[in-house]
Design a protein around this motif. Structure first.
Motif, short mmCIF file in Angstrom:
data_model
loop_
_atom_site.label_atom_id
_atom_site.label_comp_id
_atom_site.label_asym_id
_atom_site.label_seq_id
_atom_site.Cartn_x
_atom_site.Cartn_y
_atom_site.Cartn_z
N VAL A 47 0.85 -1.19 0.00
CA VAL A 47 0.00 0.00 0.00
C VAL A 47 0.89 1.25 0.00
O VAL A 47 1.86 1.32 0.77
N LEU A 48 0.57 2.22 -0.86
CA LEU A 48 1.32 3.48 -0.89
C LEU A 48 0.41 4.65 -0.55
O LEU A 48 -0.68 4.79 -1.12
N LEU A 49 0.88 5.51 0.37
CA LEU A 49 0.18 6.75 0.68
C LEU A 49 0.96 7.89 0.05
O LEU A 49 2.14 8.10 0.39
N VAL A 50 0.32 8.63 -0.85
CA VAL A 50 0.99 9.74 -1.54
C VAL A 50 0.60 11.06 -0.86
O VAL A 50 -0.57 11.29 -0.59
N LEU A 56 -1.88 10.92 9.43
CA LEU A 56 -3.17 10.76 10.13
C LEU A 56 -3.93 9.52 9.68
O LEU A 56 -4.79 9.02 10.41
N ASP A 57 -3.59 8.98 8.51
CA ASP A 57 -4.27 7.76 8.03
C ASP A 57 -3.78 6.49 8.73
O ASP A 57 -4.44 5.46 8.64
N PHE A 58 -2.63 6.56 9.38
CA PHE A 58 -2.05 5.34 9.95
C PHE A 58 -3.01 4.65 10.93
O PHE A 58 -3.02 3.43 11.04
N ALA A 69 4.85 5.33 2.75
CA ALA A 69 4.18 6.63 2.81
C ALA A 69 5.19 7.73 2.54
O ALA A 69 6.30 7.71 3.08
N GLY A 70 4.80 8.69 1.69
CA GLY A 70 5.73 9.76 1.35
C GLY A 70 5.07 11.11 1.29
O GLY A 70 3.84 11.22 1.13
N PHE A 89 3.69 1.39 14.37
CA PHE A 89 3.16 1.05 13.05
C PHE A 89 4.34 0.92 12.09
O PHE A 89 5.12 1.86 11.92
N ASN A 90 4.43 -0.24 11.47
CA ASN A 90 5.57 -0.53 10.62
C ASN A 90 5.32 0.00 9.20
O ASN A 90 4.52 -0.57 8.46
N ALA A 91 5.99 1.12 8.86
CA ALA A 91 5.81 1.69 7.52
C ALA A 91 7.14 2.28 7.05
O ALA A 91 7.94 2.75 7.87
#
Ligand SMILES: C[S@@+](CC[C@H](N)C(=O)[O-])C[C@H]1O[C@@H](n2cnc3c(N)ncnc32)[C@H](O)[C@@H]1O
Length: 207
Positions: A47-50, A56-58, A69-70, A89-91
């Motif tokens: 999953v990628l968060l742009v 805040l989505d974590f 996430a970037g 949270f592992n990201a």
């Protein structure tokens, strides 16, 4: 000449970082949850968060997915790293330009584009990059404010937009028009905050 550039985004979001969670933390909670639920992320999916901001989505992401996430603003990224640590949270969190992603084609199962498509200087490039890194059949959610496709751009909105796009976000973008530059298809479109001025859209890359 547009004042909405990556350099300006870095400056303004560096200034907003200390107060960002206070400003947008609560009002969008229900929409974030709804949007992420729509993705039905499965264990082990990539999953990628742009433009992920302070992360805040974590709170709404499963811990058994492989999350990247970037964000373009280093101050936001630091805050996001702190949040990941606090939540255990592992990201993989890094500075990243949503218009020029460093991932190979067809990498991700799911993408999250929350409050970024109306903010990023070149939304078409952002959506084309989203399309490129999504696997065929992969899905993305977009949560943002968009002008309805059937609504003419009024002189007032165009004028007011000069201020809003300088300060925080463009208010004239039409998501359907932006998506015509990609093969991404809207599969769900729900009204969200502020009388549906904000919307949650699920889009899919064709197989
Ligand atoms: C309104 S905030 C949204 C943050 C987060 N997605 C959320 O839902 O709270 C917009 C974010 O987009 C980031 N941004 C702006 N231009 C960007 C770009 N070219 N690439 C990646 N992030 C960008 C800003 O730094 C800021 O953190």
């Amino acid at each position: 000449m547009s004042l909405n550039t990556n350099s300006w985004n870095r400056i303004r979001y560096t200034l907003y970082t200390p107060i960002y969670d206070l400003l947008v933390g609560k009002i969008f909670t229900a929409s974030r949850r709804k949007s992420i639920d729509m993705l039905q992320i499965k264990p082990g999916e990539k999953v990628l968060l742009v433009g992920a901001g302070t992360g805040l989505d974590f709170d709404f992401l499963p811990k058994n997915a492989e999350v990247y996430a970037g964000d373009i603003t280093p101050a936001m990224v630091s805050k996001m790293q702190q949040r990941a640590k606090r939540l255990q949270f592992n990201a993989t969190v890094e500075v990243m330009d949503g218009q020029n992603l460093h991932f190979p084609d067809n990498t991700f199962d799911k993408l999250i584009l929350h409050l970024i498509v109306a903010v990023i200087p070149d939304p078409v490039k952002c959506l084309q990059e989203a399309e490129r890194v999504l696997k065929p059949g992969g899905e993305a959610v977009i949560f943002d404010k968009f002008r309805p496709q059937n609504q003419q751009l009024s002189k007032f909105r165009a004028f007011f937009n000069k201020l809003t796009s300088f300060l925080f976000s463009d208010i004239t973008r039409v998501i359907e028009n932006l998506l015509t530059h990609t093969k991404l298809k809207i599969v769900k479109d729900l009204p969200a905050n502020f009388n549906g001025n904000f919307r949650i859209l699920k889009i899919q890359k064709p197989l």
